[in-house]
Design a protein around this motif. Structure first.
Motif, PDB file in Angstrom:
ATOM      1  N   TRP A 299       0.828  -1.200   0.000  1.00  0.00           N
ATOM      2  CA  TRP A 299       0.000   0.000   0.000  1.00  0.00           C
ATOM      3  C   TRP A 299       0.867   1.257   0.000  1.00  0.00           C
ATOM      4  O   TRP A 299       0.604   2.198  -0.746  1.00  0.00           O
ATOM      5  CB  TRP A 299      -0.929   0.007   1.219  1.00  0.00           C
TER       6      TRP A 299
ATOM      7  N   ALA B 226       2.458   1.710  -3.403  1.00  0.00           N
ATOM      8  CA  ALA B 226       1.511   2.002  -4.477  1.00  0.00           C
ATOM      9  C   ALA B 226       0.810   3.348  -4.320  1.00  0.00           C
ATOM     10  O   ALA B 226       0.526   4.015  -5.320  1.00  0.00           O
ATOM     11  CB  ALA B 226       0.461   0.894  -4.561  1.00  0.00           C
ATOM     12  N   TYR B 227       0.519   3.753  -3.097  1.00  0.00           N
ATOM     13  CA  TYR B 227      -0.379   4.885  -2.905  1.00  0.00           C
ATOM     14  C   TYR B 227       0.254   6.141  -2.321  1.00  0.00           C
ATOM     15  O   TYR B 227      -0.417   7.166  -2.225  1.00  0.00           O
ATOM     16  CB  TYR B 227      -1.573   4.460  -2.043  1.00  0.00           C
ATOM     17  N   THR B 228       1.539   6.095  -1.952  1.00  0.00           N
ATOM     18  CA  THR B 228       2.185   7.305  -1.457  1.00  0.00           C
ATOM     19  C   THR B 228       2.149   8.359  -2.557  1.00  0.00           C
ATOM     20  O   THR B 228       2.525   8.100  -3.697  1.00  0.00           O
ATOM     21  CB  THR B 228       3.629   7.016  -1.016  1.00  0.00           C
ATOM     22  N   GLY B 229       1.661   9.534  -2.199  1.00  0.00           N
ATOM     23  CA  GLY B 229       1.532  10.623  -3.172  1.00  0.00           C
ATOM     24  C   GLY B 229       0.208  10.616  -3.917  1.00  0.00           C
ATOM     25  O   GLY B 229      -0.098  11.576  -4.621  1.00  0.00           O
ATOM     26  N   LEU B 230      -0.562   9.550  -3.776  1.00  0.00           N
ATOM     27  CA  LEU B 230      -1.850   9.473  -4.469  1.00  0.00           C
ATOM     28  C   LEU B 230      -3.034   9.647  -3.528  1.00  0.00           C
ATOM     29  O   LEU B 230      -4.079  10.135  -3.944  1.00  0.00           O
ATOM     30  CB  LEU B 230      -1.984   8.130  -5.197  1.00  0.00           C
ATOM     31  N   ILE B 231      -2.879   9.184  -2.298  1.00  0.00           N
ATOM     32  CA  ILE B 231      -3.942   9.370  -1.308  1.00  0.00           C
ATOM     33  C   ILE B 231      -3.329  10.089  -0.113  1.00  0.00           C
ATOM     34  O   ILE B 231      -2.103  10.088   0.060  1.00  0.00           O
ATOM     35  CB  ILE B 231      -4.622   8.041  -0.903  1.00  0.00           C
TER      36      ILE B 231
ATOM     37  N   GLU C 250      -1.588  11.352   3.090  1.00  0.00           N
ATOM     38  CA  GLU C 250      -0.597  10.721   3.959  1.00  0.00           C
ATOM     39  C   GLU C 250      -1.200  10.338   5.316  1.00  0.00           C
ATOM     40  O   GLU C 250      -0.829   9.326   5.901  1.00  0.00           O
ATOM     41  CB  GLU C 250       0.589  11.663   4.160  1.00  0.00           C
TER      42      GLU C 250
END
Length: 98
Positions: free
Chosen positions: A50, A53-58, A60
């Protein structure tokens, strides 16, 4: 069925189709039902996947709530009650995916 793998199990920079080919030629993956002892390794892979994959997208703040301890509890319950049945992927004795 969703499968997550440790990132170091795949050569860096290869497209997904090439990674599948590389995986089949360089790793000897076995799949078996998970046991309660596998929960922590599954939780570590889950949280790290997770974060990767998702750092910067959802936000923090949401990612900070994903802890290995919380996921360990969740996976222990899922394994114990087989809801759904959990399987692990092994490269030798190391759990590399679920």
């Amino acid at each position: 069925m969703a499968i997550a793998f440790k990132s170091e199990a795949f050569p860096a920079g290869l497209p997904p189709s090439a990674s599948k080919i590389a995986m089949s030629s360089s790793l000897d993956i076995q799949v078996r039902p998970a046991t309660l002892r596998d929960a922590k390794a599954i939780a570590e892979i889950h949280v790290n996947a997770w974060l990767a994959a998702y750092t910067g997208l959802i936000p923090e703040d949401h990612l900070k709530t994903l802890t290995i301890d919380k996921r360990n509890d969740m996976w222990r319950e899922a394994i114990q009650y087989s809801e759904p049945q959990v399987v692990v992927a092994l490269d030798g004795a190391a759990i590399v995916g679920f």
